[in-house]
Design a protein around this motif. Structure first.
Motif, PDB file in Angstrom:
ATOM      1  N   LEU B 147       0.838  -1.211   0.000  1.00 26.11           N
ATOM      2  CA  LEU B 147       0.000   0.000   0.000  1.00 26.11           C
ATOM      3  C   LEU B 147       0.871   1.259   0.000  1.00 26.11           C
ATOM      4  N   VAL B 148       1.932   1.221   0.799  1.00 21.41           N
ATOM      5  CA  VAL B 148       2.825   2.385   0.860  1.00 21.41           C
ATOM      6  C   VAL B 148       3.434   2.647  -0.521  1.00 21.41           C
ATOM      7  N   ILE B 149       3.916   1.580  -1.165  1.00 20.60           N
ATOM      8  CA  ILE B 149       4.523   1.763  -2.496  1.00 20.60           C
ATOM      9  C   ILE B 149       3.487   2.352  -3.458  1.00 20.60           C
ATOM     10  N   ASN B 150       2.272   1.834  -3.387  1.00 20.29           N
ATOM     11  CA  ASN B 150       1.207   2.358  -4.251  1.00 20.29           C
ATOM     12  C   ASN B 150       0.970   3.844  -4.004  1.00 20.29           C
ATOM     13  N   ASP B 151       0.838   4.219  -2.727  1.00 20.05           N
ATOM     14  CA  ASP B 151       0.544   5.616  -2.411  1.00 20.05           C
ATOM     15  C   ASP B 151       1.739   6.518  -2.726  1.00 20.05           C
ATOM     16  N   LEU B 152       2.940   5.959  -2.567  1.00 16.68           N
ATOM     17  CA  LEU B 152       4.164   6.723  -2.836  1.00 16.68           C
ATOM     18  C   LEU B 152       4.241   7.152  -4.300  1.00 16.68           C
ATOM     19  N   PHE B 153       4.075   6.204  -5.203  1.00 19.54           N
ATOM     20  CA  PHE B 153       4.199   6.556  -6.626  1.00 19.54           C
ATOM     21  C   PHE B 153       3.007   7.381  -7.099  1.00 19.54           C
TER      22      PHE B 153
END
Lengths: 445, 445
Positions: B147-153
């Motif tokens: 989820l973090v990677i998704n929100d980051l990009f």
């Protein structure tokens, strides 16, 4: 089993734990915003520079502080760690100034390394945070430097601080009159020690190190100790130089007077900027304006933001003359001061998040992350506890870290379409319908 | 005159000029906000660590990349520059975990140094930007990492990217079944090369380096190449292990399935997360979930955010077992990709400021700074030109840097109480009463 390596930092180096690091990030964020708001643009240079770029002409005091870095093969030490951000900026400017054009205003933030003996508050790695305007001799840039310092400390949350200014041209004018211009470097180096060792010892050192007469040392000190309000000091300076006018001194006085007038018109509070003819920064590098910044509630920690004007930044690397002015925020010293002053940015919290979603039912993890993401989209910082431990344990974790709210939902709440919102400080609890949750939480944090 | 030193960076090192640095700061700011929004807290560790903390048990590949740093006296090399942020984090965790408590979620951002041969896009100093959750084996943390990677990009402004996930337990389960568990390290190291050297060469290398039979290599590759939608791959995996159930593989499959379900419920777009059983990261360090992130418009640049789950972070420094999961954003690779993709964050502007106050009349400097400070207080970033050069020259400067507006006032305007506002792109000009200036400028930028 192999022997454990003792986990430790090297002498003079340190870690930043969360609560201090949260404050440091906030200080840097505010500094960045202030610098940017004046049109300073960020640059970055490597930690490692070639030794010939880094070192002075030999024998310089700073050369002894430079950490040498071996090539990865381990045989050659041709590079070193930067010991400030000024030398890399000088190299950078010489390299790109034609591409960048002047005036060029930059800020830079990062660690620097000095192989000094570590002491209380003195580290071998520490952060600097510099801003400079190069390619202009205009006093507009000198005045702006004081405005930036004012806005910087205001933005960080200080109400009482003093920006002390001076202009080396005043002292240099005096030295010209007295025929001591060639002794400026050792005289200034001694004068710089005034707050530390006192008048008598400075006078002695001037006689010894700069080879001036006692009356000459006395004249320098008399000028440096001129006291009074800004207006009084400026009048005294006019009088001081009146019998034997000197162009350099007159220009220094004019620049101080104009700087104060600009700051007043621009809205800097009265008393914020104070002429202090004794400050000169030890470095021979400075040639005009000088700045130091003191926190009124903790003056003993020394200047937390210092700088000045220089005639030629990059003479070591280019024939192009690059005059400029700038200052450096001593981030680590400032944060040490903020800890001592219990500054509100050091909240004691160790998490940036405000809300903990309790992990009550492992099967509901998707819902916990769904509600957390809805809150995040509204600007609320939310952590979902990873394990389905006892609720009391999870709330204990939340309190210890400094979370403000915890939200809890199990089967009963999901069936009713509500979330239990717990205010951890007030020890209050309320069932909130999911449709109202984001709004209610935004209100209570 | 002394000889000039050629201003230059060392091979493999580079400077960040303003336009790229503005983008890097923005990427880091957004990353920081996303990490914080999940409750990750910042820490920082020194650039230099003791060599025994930094180096492996000897002979490790990474040891050869470590830059040794001499003590300031120049006689001893007892410290080195960190080559990643994981080793310092391991040391940090061993040192403070009892004080900090678990679970502990941290992020860290900073340069790391590796004495590699420099190449296109490969530098000896580059930035990493890591986040990790330690002290829990919960799959909640694995799901959150995606989820973090998704929100980051998403926050950085990418719309099309793919997070590829795997779980090493699946492959390790197969190896257990085949009696190859002790050959996991060389097998994974070979498998990691699949996209680079292709199936045939990987199979050859497995036979040679891991000393497995050709059919064994083939079984590993068959598993890694299982293709289809996420649901299809999960079904195939169930079938693959059905004849000979293995606990480890079953747990890996369960974790992949749950991660996808949580992401779906939490609102991650369909197709964003993709099971790819061939990704395994070369490091033997990872034991569970594996993450790689590819930009759909530039897959060739490789993974821009990678990580995974590990069983024990700090075994070199403490007996306390610290399992965790995390990932690292490759800041420099990402920015290189953004340059190639003409990402909107790389605006071509070289100033953060939007408005230039033209320095028309030196006597009015206080007023120029007064109006600039009023604009800054309203959130507008404003530069005052330092010299009273020709207006055309000042406007040329403003256009070159990318300012949007210029404001100009001389005696006539001051008498009329107006400021001339020039829109530099539209080449329009309007006289605006001072009382309306802040509002009008806020509207036009």
């Amino acid at each position: 089993m192999s022997t454990l390596i003792t986990p430790r930092t090297l002498s003079g180096f340190r870690d930043y734990l969360p609560s201090v690091m949260l404050a440091r990030e906030e200080v840097l964020r505010r500094a960045r915003d202030v610098y940017r708001s004046y049109g300073f643009t960020p640059i970055d240079t490597p930690a490692c520079e070639s030794l010939d770029v880094l070192l002075g002409k030999g024998g310089d005091e700073s050369d002894k502080l430079v950490y040498r870095v071996l090539s990865a093969r381990g045989d050659k030490a041709e590079m070193g760690l930067r010991f400030d951000l000024t030398v890399p900026f000088a190299r950078f400017s010489a390299q790109y100034i034609n591409e960048l054009g002047t005036p060029f205003k930059r800020y830079a933030m990062g660690p620097v390394w000095r192989g000094e003996r570590p002491g209380q508050g003195r580290y071998r790695e520490f952060w600097q945070c510099d801003f400079d305007t190069i390619g202009t001799t205009s006093n507009a840039a000198d005045a702006e430097t004081a405005l930036v310092i004012n806005d910087l400390f205001t933005a960080i949350g200080f109400e009482t601080f003093e920006i002390r200014i001076n202009n080396r041209m005043v002292l240099n004018g005096l030295l010209e009159i007295k025929g001591l211009a060639d002794k400026a470097v050792p005289l200034l180096r001694s004068l710089d020690k005034l707050p530390k060792i006192g008048r008598e010892k400075v006078a002695e050192e001037m006689v010894k190190e700069a080879e001036v007469t006692a009356p000459q040392a006395d004249a320098v000190l008399a000028l440096a100790e001129t006291a009074g309000t800004n207006a009084e000091v400026l009048d005294k300076l006019d009088a001081f130089f009146a019998p034997a006018p000197n162009d350099r001194a007159a220009e220094g006085i004019r620049r101080l007077r104009e700087l104060l007038a600009v700051a007043k018109t621009a809205g800097v509070p009265d008393g914020r900027i104070k002429i202090d003819l004794s400050i000169c920064r030890g470095l021979d590098y400075y040639t005009g304006a000088i700045y130091e910044t003191f926190l009124t509630d903790l003056p003993g920690i020394g200047s937390v933001c210092s700088g000045g004007r220089y005639d030629n930044l990059a003479s070591k690397y280019t024939k192009q003359v690059l005059p400029g002015v700038g200052a450096s925020l001593g981030v680590d010293r400032l944060i040490a001061a903020m800890e001592e002053l219990k500054h509100p940015l050091l909240t004691g919290q160790s998490t940036p998040a405000q809300v903990l979603v309790v992990n009550f039912d492992a099967a509901r993890l998707g819902d916990y992350q769904r509600i957390a993401r809805a809150l995040r989209a509204a600007g609320v910082f939310v952590e979902v506890y990873p394990d389905t431990k006892k609720v009391g344990q999870q709330l204990g974790y939340a309190e210890k870290r400094g979370f403000k709210l915890a939200v809890i939902a199990g089967d009963r709440e999901f069936a009713a379409g509500v979330w239990n919102v717990k205010n951890l400080a007030k020890r209050e609890e309320a069932a909130v319908p999911e449709a109202e949750l984001v709004e209610r939480i935004k209100q209570s944090i």
